[in-house]
Design a protein around this motif. Structure first.
Motif, PDB file in Angstrom:
ATOM      1  N   ILE A 564       0.864  -1.185   0.000  1.00 52.74           N
ATOM      2  CA  ILE A 564       0.000   0.000   0.000  1.00 52.74           C
ATOM      3  C   ILE A 564       0.892   1.223   0.000  1.00 52.74           C
ATOM      4  CG2 ILE A 564      -1.726   1.302   1.295  1.00 52.74           C
ATOM      5  CD1 ILE A 564      -2.715  -1.366   2.419  1.00 52.74           C
ATOM      6  N   VAL A 565       0.769   2.048  -1.030  1.00 52.55           N
ATOM      7  CA  VAL A 565       1.647   3.210  -1.196  1.00 52.55           C
ATOM      8  C   VAL A 565       0.782   4.465  -1.314  1.00 52.55           C
ATOM      9  CG1 VAL A 565       3.541   4.217  -2.515  1.00 52.55           C
ATOM     10  CG2 VAL A 565       3.275   1.722  -2.436  1.00 52.55           C
ATOM     11  N   PRO A 566       0.649   5.246  -0.236  1.00 49.65           N
ATOM     12  CA  PRO A 566      -0.142   6.481  -0.315  1.00 49.65           C
ATOM     13  C   PRO A 566       0.694   7.627  -0.889  1.00 49.65           C
ATOM     14  CG  PRO A 566      -0.020   5.587   1.935  1.00 49.65           C
ATOM     15  CD  PRO A 566       1.049   4.939   1.130  1.00 49.65           C
ATOM     16  N   LEU A 567       0.105   8.388  -1.801  1.00 46.01           N
ATOM     17  CA  LEU A 567       0.722   9.578  -2.381  1.00 46.01           C
ATOM     18  C   LEU A 567      -0.146  10.769  -1.971  1.00 46.01           C
ATOM     19  CD1 LEU A 567       2.068   9.979  -5.999  1.00 46.01           C
ATOM     20  CD2 LEU A 567       0.663  11.734  -4.978  1.00 46.01           C
ATOM     21  N   LEU A 568       0.418  11.724  -1.264  1.00 44.67           N
ATOM     22  CA  LEU A 568      -0.344  12.816  -0.687  1.00 44.67           C
ATOM     23  C   LEU A 568      -0.721  13.868  -1.737  1.00 44.67           C
ATOM     24  CD1 LEU A 568      -1.031  13.000   2.398  1.00 44.67           C
ATOM     25  CD2 LEU A 568       0.749  11.377   1.801  1.00 44.67           C
ATOM     26  N   LEU A 569      -2.009  14.258  -1.735  1.00 41.91           N
ATOM     27  CA  LEU A 569      -2.531  15.275  -2.647  1.00 41.91           C
ATOM     28  C   LEU A 569      -2.883  16.573  -1.928  1.00 41.91           C
ATOM     29  CD1 LEU A 569      -4.979  13.126  -4.814  1.00 41.91           C
ATOM     30  CD2 LEU A 569      -2.629  13.758  -5.355  1.00 41.91           C
ATOM     31  N   PHE A 570      -3.383  16.472  -0.690  1.00 40.91           N
ATOM     32  CA  PHE A 570      -3.748  17.595   0.169  1.00 40.91           C
ATOM     33  C   PHE A 570      -4.993  18.331  -0.322  1.00 40.91           C
ATOM     34  CE2 PHE A 570       0.861  17.025   0.757  1.00 40.91           C
ATOM     35  CZ  PHE A 570       0.884  16.746   2.108  1.00 40.91           C
ATOM     36  N   ASN A 571      -4.866  19.102  -1.401  1.00 34.45           N
ATOM     37  CA  ASN A 571      -5.956  19.971  -1.825  1.00 34.45           C
ATOM     38  C   ASN A 571      -7.127  19.176  -2.387  1.00 34.45           C
ATOM     39  OD1 ASN A 571      -7.506  21.922  -3.581  1.00 34.45           O
ATOM     40  ND2 ASN A 571      -5.955  23.303  -2.747  1.00 34.45           N
ATOM     41  N   PRO A 572      -8.371  19.478  -1.968  1.00 31.18           N
ATOM     42  CA  PRO A 572      -9.525  18.701  -2.464  1.00 31.18           C
ATOM     43  C   PRO A 572      -9.728  18.820  -3.966  1.00 31.18           C
ATOM     44  CG  PRO A 572     -10.258  20.651  -1.263  1.00 31.18           C
ATOM     45  CD  PRO A 572      -8.787  20.523  -1.016  1.00 31.18           C
ATOM     46  N   GLY A 573      -9.366  19.961  -4.542  1.00 31.50           N
ATOM     47  CA  GLY A 573      -9.526  20.122  -5.981  1.00 31.50           C
ATOM     48  C   GLY A 573      -8.603  19.223  -6.780  1.00 31.50           C
ATOM     49  N   LYS A 574      -7.468  18.842  -6.181  1.00 25.16           N
ATOM     50  CA  LYS A 574      -6.509  17.997  -6.895  1.00 25.16           C
ATOM     51  C   LYS A 574      -6.908  16.523  -6.897  1.00 25.16           C
ATOM     52  CE  LYS A 574      -2.652  21.127  -5.948  1.00 25.16           C
ATOM     53  NZ  LYS A 574      -1.310  21.298  -5.328  1.00 25.16           N
ATOM     54  N   MET A 575      -7.820  16.150  -6.001  1.00 23.98           N
ATOM     55  CA  MET A 575      -8.241  14.760  -5.946  1.00 23.98           C
ATOM     56  C   MET A 575      -8.929  14.336  -7.234  1.00 23.98           C
ATOM     57  SD  MET A 575      -9.702  14.947  -2.071  1.00 23.98           S
ATOM     58  CE  MET A 575     -10.549  13.400  -2.196  1.00 23.98           C
ATOM     59  N   ASN A 576      -9.925  15.095  -7.614  1.00 27.23           N
ATOM     60  CA  ASN A 576     -10.664  14.760  -8.826  1.00 27.23           C
ATOM     61  C   ASN A 576      -9.798  14.939 -10.072  1.00 27.23           C
ATOM     62  OD1 ASN A 576     -13.208  13.754  -9.631  1.00 27.23           O
ATOM     63  ND2 ASN A 576     -13.735  15.728 -10.501  1.00 27.23           N
ATOM     64  N   MET A 577      -8.944  15.963 -10.064  1.00 23.40           N
ATOM     65  CA  MET A 577      -8.085  16.216 -11.223  1.00 23.40           C
ATOM     66  C   MET A 577      -7.081  15.085 -11.413  1.00 23.40           C
ATOM     67  SD  MET A 577      -8.981  18.794 -12.926  1.00 23.40           S
ATOM     68  CE  MET A 577      -7.521  18.832 -13.960  1.00 23.40           C
ATOM     69  N   PHE A 578      -6.472  14.630 -10.321  1.00 24.12           N
ATOM     70  CA  PHE A 578      -5.504  13.543 -10.433  1.00 24.12           C
ATOM     71  C   PHE A 578      -6.178  12.290 -10.962  1.00 24.12           C
ATOM     72  CE2 PHE A 578      -2.824  10.068  -9.105  1.00 24.12           C
ATOM     73  CZ  PHE A 578      -1.536  10.565  -9.204  1.00 24.12           C
ATOM     74  N   HIS A 579      -7.333  11.971 -10.410  1.00 22.71           N
ATOM     75  CA  HIS A 579      -8.075  10.786 -10.850  1.00 22.71           C
ATOM     76  C   HIS A 579      -8.422  10.870 -12.330  1.00 22.71           C
ATOM     77  CE1 HIS A 579     -11.963   8.767 -11.655  1.00 22.71           C
ATOM     78  NE2 HIS A 579     -11.433   7.785 -10.979  1.00 22.71           N
ATOM     79  N   THR A 580      -8.934  12.025 -12.763  1.00 25.83           N
ATOM     80  CA  THR A 580      -9.360  12.189 -14.152  1.00 25.83           C
ATOM     81  C   THR A 580      -8.177  12.152 -15.113  1.00 25.83           C
ATOM     82  OG1 THR A 580     -11.254  13.493 -13.426  1.00 25.83           O
ATOM     83  CG2 THR A 580     -10.637  13.666 -15.739  1.00 25.83           C
ATOM     84  N   MET A 581      -7.088  12.819 -14.746  1.00 25.43           N
ATOM     85  CA  MET A 581      -5.917  12.868 -15.619  1.00 25.43           C
ATOM     86  C   MET A 581      -5.264  11.491 -15.756  1.00 25.43           C
ATOM     87  SD  MET A 581      -4.283  16.533 -14.459  1.00 25.43           S
ATOM     88  CE  MET A 581      -2.982  16.538 -15.697  1.00 25.43           C
ATOM     89  N   MET A 582      -5.278  10.700 -14.695  1.00 26.26           N
ATOM     90  CA  MET A 582      -4.740   9.335 -14.799  1.00 26.26           C
ATOM     91  C   MET A 582      -5.642   8.469 -15.678  1.00 26.26           C
ATOM     92  SD  MET A 582      -1.880   8.919 -12.997  1.00 26.26           S
ATOM     93  CE  MET A 582      -1.663   7.357 -12.163  1.00 26.26           C
TER      94      MET A 582
END
Length: 662
Positions: A564-582
């Motif tokens: 299990i490898v967690p990668l920290l995003l912090f900002n709530p706006g980056k959560m959806n963006m990271f998911h969508t871009m991947m």
């Protein structure tokens, strides 16, 4: 908010002229696949050593003699099956979706702690202040706007808020304050949660695309599943499960004989006890219920439970309903734990100061959101010193950690019987459902009588039990019985002598007699070779991804050996963006985004769950994607820029990187 579909040709398109009739059974395919992979290790020089990274634009050789697997997909049931098993000549050109070929022995590691080395603790790595400031401001804006919308909505659109307002003299069932986070924060980024999938999760998975016409209040399927590279799961033993359905049926009632169990339950519990190295074990039909219904049978009023502050919700719930007192120590901090033990023992129970009836320490082997490993050697040392009972939840570590895959005790080389209670689930490494508790026969007999799951919960179904037995046996390996003694000199009327059995020694292979007599596994599974290979591949993939992300500059949590490898995003706006871009890359990648309440509000993260089915090239693909997206979203706030490695250097020095401790 429509998800864009890849425009490149898909390798998953149905091939003409292929037939599934050549596939005799899942066992024959797995057997041929494993044999081909083994032969590939001794292939001629110059041959590629692994499957090319899965890509939607990957081309499959048109020549039938050179193509290993023609992927044939039927979207009616979401199941993709290969047309025929590979051969040794074809293995290196495979683009295989369930289990990627990786023949190089360099990409293998043993999951084992080096004696004498310190166990890495949990370190909260803080990002720059402007990241924290922008994160808090983002949540503040969302909260303020949410309250304004609630205030105006109740007055001008009361019909939409009827479930939150008193009506007809009745109080609302749902509190607007309690549901505020769900309605006003989570709903705004719901695209990255609860992704609908179909088919069997392996190296890849089919993701059902969806769109929302009303800002995520409802989701509409587009009707087109898309193949994605996915980081979850391991395979199963399909033929054994099919045979169990023929013998027992599929319903829970079909598995109940006397007392809610059958012969298959007895076999399963005995095998679980051998697998984890305990005297006895019991199984439950739900992992969450295993903790929440059996912990109250262990402790009660007058007892003290000492719990890690990041323990799972099932543990917290079980302790809460037990009536025992509970105190928490700082996550994986052994100094904090020892100070708490000293104070608790010296002070005794509140008000009366009488000695505690018993003290139970509950920790997790591998923490699901942080990726940290419990410092088990130090905990055992404290256990001998302060004489408390130890409960270890191994939901995420059993079947994945240790040279033989037996969990954290196996990883640290510690006798599992020095732990009082081992708990685990079958939903992770074993690809099934339910959970287990293992310990001494005295403890297990007590739990059978006093645990709530025994008399009230439904029994596990035979197919699920068979999956548990088959997957455990494939990790352990099965030792054939000793040959029967010679019958020379006996009369013809004498019965044939029975074969003798080896005595089980932990952590060795399972005795043949511990499995159902009708269960038949392919040779590669029964001799444990494939299980051993998968464990070593998983260990390499875990360390490579973890250390690769650190060298790219990301903030990650967890132990280097953790899958299990967690990668920290912090900002709530980056959560959806990271998911969508991947997901929208040429090689789409499905990631699990985790946020509050599973994590603290400002430490939202991507949670990579590495699988043994992935190849080194697959991890390269993920690292390249993270590298590019991390630059766009400003996520690289870990090590200084001068210490970072470029992605090319990381992929070239992968073996060296994977062998680094951190």
């Amino acid at each position: 908010m429509a998800v864009s579909k890849p425009t490149t040709p898909s390798m998953f398109k149905k091939k003409s002229g292929t037939s599934l009739s050549a596939m005799a059974s899942a066992a024959s395919y797995l057997s041929a696949l494993s044999q081909a992979d083994a032969r590939a290790r001794g292939a001629l020089n110059g041959s590629p050593t692994s499957t090319p990274a899965l890509s939607i634009s990957s081309s499959v050789t048109s020549s039938s003699q050179d193509t290993v697997l023609h992927e044939e997909e039927d979207y009616s049931d979401g199941l993709a099956l290969p047309a025929r098993p590979p051969t040794s000549e074809q293995v290196f050109k495979t683009v295989h979706t369930e289990f990627g070929h990786c023949a190089s022995e360099e990409f293998r590691l043993t999951s084992q702690h080096t004696p004498g080395e310190p166990v890495p603790g949990h370190v909260d790595a803080d990002p720059p202040y402007y990241i924290l400031f922008s994160t808090y401001i983002s949540y503040l804006i969302l909260i303020v706007l949410g309250h304004i919308r609630d205030f105006l909505g109740k007055r001008f659109r009361s019909a939409s808020y009827a479930h939150l307002m008193p009506k007809g003299g009745y109080a609302p069932l749902n509190s607007d304050f309690d549901s505020f986070y769900t309605r006003r924060l989570k709903t705004r980024m719901d695209e990255c949660f609860s992704q609908p999938v179909t088919g069997v999760a392996g190296r890849t998975i089919l993701l059902l695309d969806r769109v929302s016409p009303d800002y995520n209040h409802t989701q509409l399927f587009t009707g087109s599943p898309n193949p994605r590279l996915e980081h979850l799961g391991q395979g199963g033993c399909a033929d054994a499960v099919e045979e169990s359905i023929k013998r027992y049926g599929v319903s829970t009632l079909g598995s109940r004989l006397e007392g809610g169990s059958s012969d298959l339950h007895t076999v399963s519990e005995a095998l679980v006890a051998k697998f984890v190295g305990m005297e006895d074990a019991l199984i439950s039909s739900m992992g969450f219920a295993t903790n929440s219904t059996y912990i109250p049978a262990l402790v009660g009023k007058g007892c003290l439970v000492i719990s890690d502050e990041l323990n799972h919700a099932s543990i917290r719930f079980g302790v809460r309903i037990s009536g025992a007192s509970v105190q928490m120590f700082k996550h994986n901090d052994m100094e904090s734990l020892e100070n708490l033990l000293r104070e608790s023992i010296s002070q005794g129970q509140p008000k009366t100061h009488r000695p505690w009836k018993k003290i139970l320490l509950i920790v997790e082997g591998l923490y699901s959101m942080e990726g940290t490993l419990v410092n088990l050697p130090k905990v055992i040392e404290l256990k001998k010193k302060y004489k408390f009972y130890l409960f270890v939840d191994e939901a995420h570590s059993v079947g994945a950690m240790g040279p033989q895959g037996r969990g954290v005790a196996n990883y640290f080389g510690i006798d599992p019987r020095s732990i009082d209670i081992l708990m685990g689930t079958f939903t992770k490494s074993f690809g099934a459902a339910g959970g287990y508790i293992a310990g001494s026969k005295t403890i297990i007999d007590h739990l059978r009588v006093h645990g709530h799951s025994g008399p009230y919960a439904e029994a596990m179904t035979p197919p699920v039990l068979t999956q548990v037995v088959a997957s455990m046996a494939s990790i352990m390996g099965v030792k054939a019985p000793l040959p029967a003694p010679s019958s020379s000199g006996l009369r013809l009327s004498s019965p044939a002598p029975l074969a003798l059995e080896y005595e089980y020694v932990h952590p060795g292979p399972a005795p043949h007699s511990s499995l159902p007599s009708w269960l038949s596994l392919p040779r590669e599974l029964s001799d444990g070779s494939e299980g051993s290979t998968r464990l070593r591949r998983l260990a390499f993939n875990s360390r490579y991804l973890h250390n690769g992300l650190i060298k790219l500059g990301f903030i990650t949590y967890g132990h280097p050996a953790s899958p299990i490898v967690p990668l920290l995003l912090f900002n709530p706006g980056k959560m959806n963006m990271f998911h969508t871009m991947m997901k929208d890359r040429q090689t789409p990648i499905v990631v699990v985004v985790v946020a509050y309440p599973a994590t603290p509000l400002v430490t939202s993260r991507v949670r990579f769950c590495v699988s043994a089915a992935h190849t080194k090239d697959d991890i390269d693909t993920v690292l390249r994607a993270c590298d590019e997206i991390g630059d766009v979203l400003d996520l690289k706030h870990g090590i200084p820029r001068s210490e970072r490695w470029p992605i090319e250097q990381i992929t070239e020095r992968a073996v060296e990187l994977a062998r680094m401790m951190k």
